[in-house]
Structure formats: structure tokens, C-alpha cells
Design an enzyme around this catalytic site. Sequence first.
Site, PDB file in Angstrom:
ATOM      1  N   SER A 198      30.223  37.467  28.398  1.00 53.99           N
ATOM      2  CA  SER A 198      31.471  36.878  28.882  1.00 53.99           C
ATOM      3  C   SER A 198      31.618  36.865  30.395  1.00 53.99           C
ATOM      4  O   SER A 198      32.266  35.970  30.937  1.00 53.99           O
ATOM      5  CB  SER A 198      32.651  37.606  28.255  1.00 53.99           C
ATOM      6  OG  SER A 198      32.602  38.987  28.563  1.00 53.99           O
ATOM      7  N   HIS A 226      31.839  34.068  22.256  1.00 57.85           N
ATOM      8  CA  HIS A 226      31.903  32.995  23.264  1.00 57.85           C
ATOM      9  C   HIS A 226      30.905  31.871  22.953  1.00 57.85           C
ATOM     10  O   HIS A 226      30.857  30.880  23.683  1.00 57.85           O
ATOM     11  CB  HIS A 226      31.598  33.528  24.669  1.00 57.85           C
ATOM     12  CG  HIS A 226      32.751  34.236  25.317  1.00 57.85           C
ATOM     13  ND1 HIS A 226      33.813  33.573  25.881  1.00 57.85           N
ATOM     14  CD2 HIS A 226      33.007  35.552  25.477  1.00 57.85           C
ATOM     15  CE1 HIS A 226      34.681  34.452  26.375  1.00 57.85           C
ATOM     16  NE2 HIS A 226      34.210  35.668  26.140  1.00 57.85           N
ATOM     17  N   LYS A 258      38.962  32.131  20.046  1.00 58.50           N
ATOM     18  CA  LYS A 258      38.462  31.386  21.210  1.00 58.50           C
ATOM     19  C   LYS A 258      38.354  29.904  20.821  1.00 58.50           C
ATOM     20  O   LYS A 258      39.373  29.237  20.695  1.00 58.50           O
ATOM     21  CB  LYS A 258      37.160  32.006  21.704  1.00 58.50           C
ATOM     22  CG  LYS A 258      37.433  33.374  22.364  1.00 58.50           C
ATOM     23  CD  LYS A 258      36.231  34.086  22.915  1.00 58.50           C
ATOM     24  CE  LYS A 258      36.679  35.328  23.675  1.00 58.50           C
ATOM     25  NZ  LYS A 258      36.077  36.576  23.216  1.00 58.50           N
TER      26      LYS A 258
END
Length: 410
Positions: A198, A226, A258
Site C-alpha cells: 500500500s 489493493h 476498496k
Amino acid sequence: MPAAPAAAPTFAPRTRATLEQLASSGQLKLLQMIEGPMDATVRLRGSGTVACFCSNNYLGLANHHEVVEAGIEGLRRYGAGTASVRFICGTFECHERLEKRLAHFTGLPAAYTFTSCWNANEAVFPTLGEPGDLILSDELNHASIIDGIRLAVSIKKGLLRGVYRHGDLDDLRAKLAAARSNPEVTGTIWVVTDGVFSMEGDIADLPAIRGLCDEFGAMLVVDDSHGTGVMGRTGRGTHEHWSMPATRIDCLTSTLGKALGGAAGGYVAGSREMIELLVQRGRPTLFSNAVPATVACSAEKAIAILEREPERVARLRANVAAARTGIVEAGFSVLDSPTAICPIIVHDTAKAIAMSKRLLELGVFVIGFGHPVVPEGHARLRVQISAAHGREHIDALIGGLRTLRREFPA
Ligand SMILES: *Cc1c(COP(=O)(O)O)cnc(C)c1O
């Protein structure tokens, strides 16, 4: 007046002292207040509408009308909450539908949801790890992996852990070789890595790590929070980027918070037996409520849209390419990577914070990260790109960066 309890007088002063220390060292975080939905732009209290380059809304699904409607429909049909943990009376058909879709989407036999990926990681290691196991973790893995492993080590006496240098395959090989000749390692060896890291925006070399796992008989766990919805042509994740079948990953964890709608929730995908053991023994699932129906329905719709519109991933990719080119042309260097995270290294923490403040005045919302989130001297502006961004938003970002370059010479 009764006398204060003996221990209480210590708490308030030390709490105040910690907060004062954070304030005086410039580490106190200000929580920005958003007054509308998350999208390419957000309405920020005190700043008005600004282009948002710091959310994980990679596919622009957080405020997609179908995702919102699916949540409302779920709320109407199933009510506000489950009022129970999964194994008592908290498993609703929307959970079953979502988990089937997650398994199909990831390409693994089964999946199970948690109220966050943090929670999923807290379930995986303490539930599935056993004494005599060794868990090897990349040093830059997410905090939830670190804490999940710590919890496992404290619950299962004799479960061992180790850390290998970030992305360093030689170090991982050496640690695997040492494990194989360590008489205390009598059980399973685990290798755990983020798919996309990240803070750096770089990716794990999954084929090479898998190769080492095969060579040393280890199990591979990937947290692709992610990477899900971002990496690979159809957004399956970092394994798709590497053209690696999902079944080469033994245990995949990821988030719904996300790219997949951005609400909350996480999941674990893997073999049916692995998932069944998490259902039977995972403490977060036995003692904590399920994902709310609204979230389950929204997330299911988000995945359906991603499967139906892989062009969203292509648009994200094109936006990332345009942003990276523009950042460099504006006079900054950005860490090279194929992900949607573009860290602009400015070194100094105070400078990163001042730059982020100035960008906000220019209508561009980017957060500066400094020590202690990243090592001293590695302060950065972390720019995150979304498929929701149009050319005008990318242009606003680049224009803002050009102004910064004039005002903050390299
Ligand atoms: C964001 C993130 C998480 C946390 O996800 P939540 O669902 O918000 O708890 C876990 N792991 C990684 C690698 C992440 O990037």
C-alpha cells in the site's frame, strides 16, 4: 466526595501527555470531513468540492447507482442488521449469494466473509496455524497481517514466526532453507505477502514466491486488498497480472472496502476444507456479527458490475498511465509500478504535509505520509488513481503538481 480509585489518576495525565507529544511533533492527524458520497470529486468541509486522489475507490463503484440501489434493496428486504453471529441466526441468503460470487470471481473453490479484511486476517492465522508451524511474512506486509500473526503466536504456543526483507527472494529462500533444517518446525511453513503493497504501490512477484513455496513445501497466503479489482486484465488481482491461476494461491484474503464498492467487509477464499475450518473455529466469525445485508448486497452488485464491465479496469489502467506521465512531466519522480498507487517521494515529512495542504487549496485532495507511517527521509504524497477520474481530474492533479514544483523547488 468519595476518593478517586487508586489507578485512575494515572490514566488521564498519560493520555494527555501522549496526545501532546503527537501534537508537538507534528504527528496529530486531522480527520477531514466529507459531506457527500465518495467519487472522482468529494465535497470536503471547509474546502468545497475537490478532486479526490486519496481514496481506494479504484473502480468508481462506491457511489455507482446500481451499487447504491442494491444496498437499499438489501436494507428493505433484510432489515438493518443480522442481530446475530453467523452460526446462531446471522447467516442470510445474501451472505450465501455474495460468498458464491466471491468464490467464482476469485477462481477458488470457496469463500467466507468477515466484517473487514482486518478481521479476516485475524481469523486466518490464529485459526489455521498450529504449534510447530512457521509463518514467514514480508516486512512491509499490512498491519492486519502483522497483528493476525502476533495473535496466532500468542494463542498457539510453539507457533513460530519470521520476517523476510521486502520482496527479497534470496532472503526468503534463505529463511525457508533454515526452516527446513530447524527441528522446531514440525508443521506447516507459511509464506504471507500482500499482493500490492500500500505505501510503495509495488507488487509481490507471486510466480517466484510460489516457486519457492513449491520447492520448500510451503503454503502461500496472499492479501490482495489493493490488487482486487485493480490488477490483471479483468481485475481478478495480482495473480491475474502474473497470468497465474488463482488455485496456485492456497489462501487469498481481500477486502470489499476498496475497489469492490468501498463499504466494508473482507473475505477469505481457498479450499472448501480451509473455509469450513474458519466457519467452525474462527473466533471473529463465532463471536462477532456478520457483514450487514446492505453491504453484502452492494458488494455483490459491485462484483457483478466488474464482471460485466472489464473496461472499467482498462480505464483505470489508462488513467494511471496518464497520471504517471503527467507527474513526471510536472517535475516529480514517482515510484515505478503497474498499480493504481503512485507515491511521489518528497523525502521530508514537513514538506509532504505542506505540499498536501497547498494541493488542497488548489482543489486537489492528496494525503502526505511521513514518519512514522513511512521511514524517516521517505515522506511522500500518495496519489491514488480511479476509473472514476476523467481527463479534467487528472489535469487538475497535474496542474496542481506543476504549481507545487514552482513553489517547492526540488
Ligand atoms: C486495506 C487493507 C486491509 C484492511 O482492509 P479492511 O477491509 O478495511 O479491514 C487489509 N490488508 C491489506 C493488505 C490492506 O491494504
